[in-house]
Design a protein around this motif. Structure first.
Motif, PDB file in Angstrom:
ATOM      1  N   TYR A  48      47.817  50.590  35.730  1.00 45.34           N
ATOM      2  CA  TYR A  48      47.229  49.505  36.525  1.00 45.34           C
ATOM      3  C   TYR A  48      46.114  48.827  35.743  1.00 45.34           C
ATOM      4  CZ  TYR A  48      44.447  47.268  40.223  1.00 45.34           C
ATOM      5  OH  TYR A  48      43.725  46.368  40.978  1.00 45.34           O
ATOM      6  N   ARG A  49      45.223  49.623  35.176  1.00 42.38           N
ATOM      7  CA  ARG A  49      44.095  49.051  34.453  1.00 42.38           C
ATOM      8  C   ARG A  49      44.548  48.359  33.161  1.00 42.38           C
ATOM      9  NH1 ARG A  49      39.122  50.567  36.388  1.00 42.38           N
ATOM     10  NH2 ARG A  49      38.087  50.282  34.372  1.00 42.38           N
ATOM     11  N   MET A  50      45.551  48.906  32.510  1.00 43.93           N
ATOM     12  CA  MET A  50      46.101  48.265  31.320  1.00 43.93           C
ATOM     13  C   MET A  50      46.714  46.914  31.679  1.00 43.93           C
ATOM     14  SD  MET A  50      49.251  47.631  29.656  1.00 43.93           S
ATOM     15  CE  MET A  50      50.453  48.916  30.004  1.00 43.93           C
ATOM     16  N   TRP A  51      47.495  46.872  32.752  1.00 49.02           N
ATOM     17  CA  TRP A  51      48.170  45.635  33.141  1.00 49.02           C
ATOM     18  C   TRP A  51      47.166  44.576  33.603  1.00 49.02           C
ATOM     19  CZ3 TRP A  51      52.997  45.509  31.578  1.00 49.02           C
ATOM     20  CH2 TRP A  51      53.817  44.451  31.967  1.00 49.02           C
ATOM     21  N   LYS A  52      46.161  45.021  34.335  1.00 45.53           N
ATOM     22  CA  LYS A  52      45.120  44.088  34.772  1.00 45.53           C
ATOM     23  C   LYS A  52      44.376  43.514  33.567  1.00 45.53           C
ATOM     24  CE  LYS A  52      40.974  43.768  37.671  1.00 45.53           C
ATOM     25  NZ  LYS A  52      40.084  44.461  38.624  1.00 45.53           N
ATOM     26  N   TYR A  53      44.021  44.370  32.634  1.00 43.97           N
ATOM     27  CA  TYR A  53      43.309  43.937  31.434  1.00 43.97           C
ATOM     28  C   TYR A  53      44.159  42.933  30.651  1.00 43.97           C
ATOM     29  CZ  TYR A  53      40.162  44.624  27.402  1.00 43.97           C
ATOM     30  OH  TYR A  53      39.266  44.449  26.383  1.00 43.97           O
ATOM     31  N   TYR A  54      45.435  43.212  30.535  1.00 42.91           N
ATOM     32  CA  TYR A  54      46.364  42.327  29.826  1.00 42.91           C
ATOM     33  C   TYR A  54      46.411  40.938  30.468  1.00 42.91           C
ATOM     34  CZ  TYR A  54      51.173  40.382  29.675  1.00 42.91           C
ATOM     35  OH  TYR A  54      52.261  39.554  29.638  1.00 42.91           O
ATOM     36  N   LEU A  55      46.649  40.879  31.761  1.00 42.69           N
ATOM     37  CA  LEU A  55      46.764  39.586  32.428  1.00 42.69           C
ATOM     38  C   LEU A  55      45.443  38.826  32.432  1.00 42.69           C
ATOM     39  CD1 LEU A  55      49.028  40.551  35.470  1.00 42.69           C
ATOM     40  CD2 LEU A  55      49.711  39.351  33.386  1.00 42.69           C
ATOM     41  N   MET A  56      44.337  39.525  32.642  1.00 43.73           N
ATOM     42  CA  MET A  56      43.038  38.864  32.706  1.00 43.73           C
ATOM     43  C   MET A  56      42.567  38.362  31.342  1.00 43.73           C
ATOM     44  SD  MET A  56      42.143  38.801  35.897  1.00 43.73           S
ATOM     45  CE  MET A  56      43.888  38.533  36.199  1.00 43.73           C
ATOM     46  N   CYS A  57      42.795  39.152  30.285  1.00 39.60           N
ATOM     47  CA  CYS A  57      42.360  38.686  28.965  1.00 39.60           C
ATOM     48  C   CYS A  57      43.215  37.511  28.516  1.00 39.60           C
ATOM     49  CB  CYS A  57      42.340  39.813  27.936  1.00 39.60           C
ATOM     50  SG  CYS A  57      43.927  40.399  27.349  1.00 39.60           S
ATOM     51  N   CYS A  58      44.494  37.484  28.903  1.00 39.38           N
ATOM     52  CA  CYS A  58      45.338  36.346  28.562  1.00 39.38           C
ATOM     53  C   CYS A  58      44.917  35.105  29.343  1.00 39.38           C
ATOM     54  CB  CYS A  58      46.804  36.675  28.834  1.00 39.38           C
ATOM     55  SG  CYS A  58      47.507  37.844  27.645  1.00 39.38           S
ATOM     56  N   ALA A  59      44.549  35.274  30.617  1.00 38.15           N
ATOM     57  CA  ALA A  59      44.053  34.133  31.395  1.00 38.15           C
ATOM     58  C   ALA A  59      42.802  33.552  30.739  1.00 38.15           C
ATOM     59  CB  ALA A  59      43.765  34.559  32.832  1.00 38.15           C
ATOM     60  N   GLY A  60      41.887  34.425  30.295  1.00 42.58           N
ATOM     61  CA  GLY A  60      40.691  33.961  29.603  1.00 42.58           C
ATOM     62  C   GLY A  60      41.007  33.272  28.293  1.00 42.58           C
ATOM     63  N   PHE A  61      42.055  33.736  27.618  1.00 48.15           N
ATOM     64  CA  PHE A  61      42.489  33.147  26.347  1.00 48.15           C
ATOM     65  C   PHE A  61      42.864  31.679  26.532  1.00 48.15           C
ATOM     66  CE2 PHE A  61      46.277  32.595  23.433  1.00 48.15           C
ATOM     67  CZ  PHE A  61      45.567  32.537  22.243  1.00 48.15           C
ATOM     68  N   PHE A  62      43.598  31.379  27.603  1.00 53.56           N
ATOM     69  CA  PHE A  62      43.996  29.994  27.847  1.00 53.56           C
ATOM     70  C   PHE A  62      42.871  29.179  28.495  1.00 53.56           C
ATOM     71  CE2 PHE A  62      48.063  32.168  27.454  1.00 53.56           C
ATOM     72  CZ  PHE A  62      48.708  31.331  26.551  1.00 53.56           C
ATOM     73  N   ARG A  63      42.095  29.797  29.368  1.00 51.15           N
ATOM     74  CA  ARG A  63      40.999  29.074  30.012  1.00 51.15           C
ATOM     75  C   ARG A  63      39.939  28.656  28.999  1.00 51.15           C
ATOM     76  NH1 ARG A  63      38.576  32.264  34.884  1.00 51.15           N
ATOM     77  NH2 ARG A  63      40.837  32.443  35.226  1.00 51.15           N
ATOM     78  N   SER A  64      39.742  29.468  27.985  1.00 55.93           N
ATOM     79  CA  SER A  64      38.764  29.160  26.947  1.00 55.93           C
ATOM     80  C   SER A  64      39.269  28.082  25.983  1.00 55.93           C
ATOM     81  CB  SER A  64      38.435  30.422  26.154  1.00 55.93           C
ATOM     82  OG  SER A  64      39.550  30.829  25.367  1.00 55.93           O
ATOM     83  N   ARG A  65      40.543  27.732  26.082  1.00 55.01           N
ATOM     84  CA  ARG A  65      41.229  26.776  25.199  1.00 55.01           C
ATOM     85  C   ARG A  65      41.492  27.349  23.813  1.00 55.01           C
ATOM     86  NH1 ARG A  65      43.927  22.788  27.181  1.00 55.01           N
ATOM     87  NH2 ARG A  65      43.289  21.213  25.676  1.00 55.01           N
TER      88      ARG A  65
END
Length: 393
Positions: free
Chosen positions: A354-371
């Motif tokens: 759960y924590r791995m999957w959450k970390y994966y999705l959230m860090c990828c969201a930040g990757f695109f949000r940061s441009r």
């Protein structure tokens, strides 16, 4: 958005034990200040440390240590997506210290010097990530199980946004009844099924995931669709149109020439090829070590220059469409669906997953949000094509 965590506070006989947070190293506080992030602060993007071992792991291997420490419950953050947005905007990768910096340089050289996406490694990402469990992806994705950026311009839901993306792809390809379409990286067959049903084309698709193939073949029964467990380098034949969605990230720079040369051979002289891929601004950007180890082994995101150089002399670039901001919204939609489904998945996967999957999705969201990350659809045509191509949205 307040994020919940499955990790409970330390208790004794159901009574919470109050433990003061460990004192953070000043050097780490100073580095995080660049991103306006505090340790044990009060804002939703601040880091809350539960175990001081987290500091040793970060200093030893930077982003890899940060991710592994999170998976083990040594720290939390209410808004991981916003934390990563801030860290990436502040270019925290370049702030690595000591041994961690040496390891990052070594990792960058590993990707630069070795062909990590060679033919004998092609199925590794399938086994590690795409075979993780069809139930996870069924719970997280839309009904067609499209595991790539959705198109949100006129959409309100994930279902609508993925439909819009699939239809846009088919319209850009100018699919016609009776044509043949090659889908390189067909996933769970969502695009193949959509194109066959709605545009009347005959589809051949390939994947490197056994789990994807098994479910996809069941989903396309009765349609003119053939799906194969195969590396793209083994493909043969000629196709009117070619599409590749979310697969090019696994090709690797040392194979770009091979990839585009092979696709050109597969494409009919009057044909068109749509490449849908995540992209980065510079070839100097490295693959994140945590993502490489736990999510997409051997992956490498392309730059615009790398694509353009490899395409030159093989295809005509007709259109280059960027909608990277839509990936942030897509990832957050996936996370919301995954979190809602977690009670039914928990017994099979456990807290660390759960924590791995959450970390994966959230860090990828930040990757695109940061441009830092972009999403490109590059429309290419065979150099022998005579008809004028008109770009569509």
């Amino acid at each position: 958005m307040q994020q919940s965590s499955p990790v409970s506070p330390l208790t004794t006989d159901d009574t919470a034990v109050s433990i003061p947070p460990p004192e953070p190293p000043k050097v780490l506080q100073d580095v995080l200040a660049r991103a306006d992030v505090q340790i044990n602060g009060t804002r939703p993007w601040d880091i809350h440390v539960h175990d001081k071992h987290m500091y040793d792991r970060v200093f030893a291997s930077w982003s890899l240590g940060l991710g592994e420490s999170y998976m083990d419950g040594e720290w939390d953050c209410d808004e991981l997506d916003e934390l990563f947005t801030r860290l990436l905007r502040a270019d925290m990768g370049s702030a690595a210290l000591g041994l961690a910096r040496v390891k990052l340089i070594a990792e960058h050289l590993r990707h630069k010097l070795f062909n990590l996406q060679s033919k004998n490694r092609a199925f590794e990402v399938g086994k590690q990530h795409y075979d993780a469990g069809n139930d996870v992806f069924e719970a997280m994705l839309d009904s067609r199980m499209i595991y790539s950026c959705a198109y949100w311009e006129h959409a309100q839901t994930l279902e609508e946004a993925q439909f819009a993306k699939l239809d846009m792809i088919c319209r850009k390809l100018q699919l016609k009844q009776g044509e043949t379409l090659l889908d390189i990286g067909c996933g769970w067959g969502g695009l193949a099924k959509f194109a066959a049903e709605r545009y009347g084309v005959k589809v051949t698709g390939v994947t490197v995931s056994k789990e994807q193939l098994a479910l996809a073949q069941d989903r396309v029964k009765g349609l003119p669709v053939e799906l194969l467990l195969q590396d793209y380098r083994d493909l043969q034949g000629t196709f009117d149109k070619v599409v590749s969605v979310g697969m090019f990230e696994h090709v690797g720079p040392k194979n770009y020439d091979t990839y585009f040369t092979h696709v050109q051979r597969l494409l009919a002289p009057g044909g068109a090829f749509l490449l849908h891929t995540i992209g980065i601004a510079s070839t100097s950007q490295s693959t994140d070590p945590w993502i490489d180890r736990y999510v997409f082994p051997n992956g490498k995101l392309p730059s615009a220059r790398e694509i353009a150089t490899a395409v030159e002399g093989r295809f005509i670039i007709e259109d280059w469409h960027n909608f990277g901001a839509d990936y942030d919204r897509t990832l957050m939609a996936w996370w919301e669906k995954f979190e809602r489904a977690w009670p039914e998945l928990e017994s099979r996967y456990g807290t660390r997953f759960y924590r791995m999957w959450k970390y994966y999705l959230m860090c990828c969201a930040g990757f695109f949000r940061s441009r830092e990350g972009q999403l490109w659809q590059v429309m290419l045509t065979h150099p022998q094509r005579q008809d004028t191509y008109r770009s569509l949205r």
